[in-house]
Write an enzyme that holds these catalytic residues in place. Structure first.
Site, short mmCIF file in Angstrom:
data_model
loop_
_atom_site.label_atom_id
_atom_site.label_comp_id
_atom_site.label_asym_id
_atom_site.label_seq_id
_atom_site.Cartn_x
_atom_site.Cartn_y
_atom_site.Cartn_z
N HIS A 180 5.06 3.52 5.77
CA HIS A 180 3.64 4.19 6.30
C HIS A 180 3.78 4.47 7.95
O HIS A 180 3.12 5.54 7.92
CB HIS A 180 2.55 2.81 6.40
CG HIS A 180 2.22 2.16 4.95
ND1 HIS A 180 2.50 0.99 4.57
CD2 HIS A 180 1.49 2.67 4.02
CE1 HIS A 180 2.18 0.84 3.35
NE2 HIS A 180 1.37 1.71 3.18
N LEU A 235 0.98 -2.71 6.06
CA LEU A 235 2.13 -1.55 6.08
C LEU A 235 3.47 -1.81 6.38
O LEU A 235 3.91 -2.98 6.91
CB LEU A 235 1.50 -0.87 7.69
CG LEU A 235 -0.09 -0.65 7.56
CD1 LEU A 235 -0.33 -0.15 8.96
CD2 LEU A 235 -0.13 0.37 6.65
N GLU A 269 7.57 0.26 7.18
CA GLU A 269 8.04 1.66 7.90
C GLU A 269 8.07 2.92 7.42
O GLU A 269 7.64 3.90 7.83
CB GLU A 269 9.71 1.42 7.90
CG GLU A 269 10.13 0.77 9.25
CD GLU A 269 11.77 0.66 9.04
OE1 GLU A 269 12.40 1.59 9.16
OE2 GLU A 269 12.11 -0.45 8.92
N SER A 274 4.47 -1.87 -0.33
CA SER A 274 4.02 -3.29 -0.18
C SER A 274 4.02 -4.13 -1.39
O SER A 274 4.02 -5.33 -1.20
CB SER A 274 2.50 -2.90 0.20
OG SER A 274 2.13 -2.01 0.95
#
Ligand code: PAF
Length: 280
Positions: free
Chosen positions: A28, A24, A26, A184
């Site tokens: 997400h 994860l 920011e 990611s």
């Protein structure tokens, strides 16, 4: 998960859902905050982390997709998520001779262009897993990122076509201070590639500028060529597609005007990055 969700429902609790593949960032977490806003303090916000094998082609990055569950768990708690759902492959796609997994959800129109050209089996995997997750988490509201614009459109179409009782919210793309869209997959980039990855954001800026300044719609072909040349000036950047289209129907446009949408996929070294934005 489903039993818990049914229990919440019996109590009249609203469920907000953020499906993710983990690692994860920011971006997400902004979806988690959006889900909280949608269901309120008394609602339950569920985040799922599942690297879904059916949306990766055999040559793609499934095995090396970044994972860090401990860190994700902390970030979810800090962002105020109530529940983290982390299913295993054996839960989602039971194997075995007697009853191998055999049911898929396919959206046949919006999933064909853009990502669908290079990744022809991708959206079948996405719609299948999202439908399964919706049936397990039973959310009233689910939040997806605008960074995957086509994915959000395909899911909205699936929800409409199959009458899922779920409201889909599409939340804005979060960017690094220099404009790179958070992803990611940015983790794969070397320092030199990270610099070249700015080409996606710069292409969006160039297209916006051109469309704003033009007195009349601009031929898409010419603009595509210009952006491709601009991006590929970076030694390690190779364009997969640069496409102008209607933001709702995803139909390509031949003459580009304000309000149209631009999406692009670019390989920077071995990493395939996507970005998109409205031309306004
Ligand atoms: O956007 C993603 O991370 C994935 O495609 C999703 C929606 C979690 C489905 O696996």
């Amino acid at each position: 998960m489903q039993k818990l969700a049914l229990q919440w429902k019996r109590q009249g609790t609203r469920i907000g859902f953020v499906p993710t593949m983990g690692y994860l960032h920011e971006g997400h977490l902004s979806l988690v905050h959006r889900a909280r806003k949608a269901v309120g303090a008394r609602g339950q916000v569920v985040v799922s982390i599942y690297v879904n094998p059916t949306q990766f082609a055999p040559h793609e990055d499934l095995a090396k997709y970044p994972r860090d569950l401990d860190r994700d768990r902390k970030l979810c708690a800090e962002a105020g998520a109530d529940c983290l759902f982390v299913p295993h492959d054996t839960d989602m796609y039971p194997a075995g001779q007697a009853a191998p997994y055999s049911t898929y959800v396919v959206e046949e129109r919006l999933s064909q262009g853009l990502e669908g050209v290079s990744r022809p089996t991708h959206f079948r995997g996405v719609t299948t897993i999202v439908a399964k997750l919706f049936n397990l988490v039973l959310p009233e509201v689910a939040v997806f990122g605008a960074k995957d614009w086509q994915q959000a459109a395909v899911i909205q179409k699936m929800v409409a076509d199959l009458n899922f009782p779920v409201e889909i919210i599409v939340a804005p793309t979060l960017r690094e201070p220099d404009g790179l869209a958070m992803s990611s997959r940015n983790k794969y980039l070397s320092e030199a590639e990270r610099r070249q990855a700015l080409a996606l954001h710069q292409a969006l800026a160039t297209a916006r500028e051109q469309v704003r300044q033009a007195a009349e719609p601009l031929p898409a072909g010419r603009l595509r060529q210009q952006l491709r040349r601009q991006i590929e000036k970076n030694a390690d950047a190779r364009v997969d597609y640069v496409e102008f289209f209607d933001p709702v129907t995803l139909a390509p446009v031949r003459q580009v005007k304000l309000g149209d949408h631009l999406a692009l996929a670019v390989r920077v070294g071995k990493t395939r990055l996507i970005d998109n934005g409205s031309l306004r």
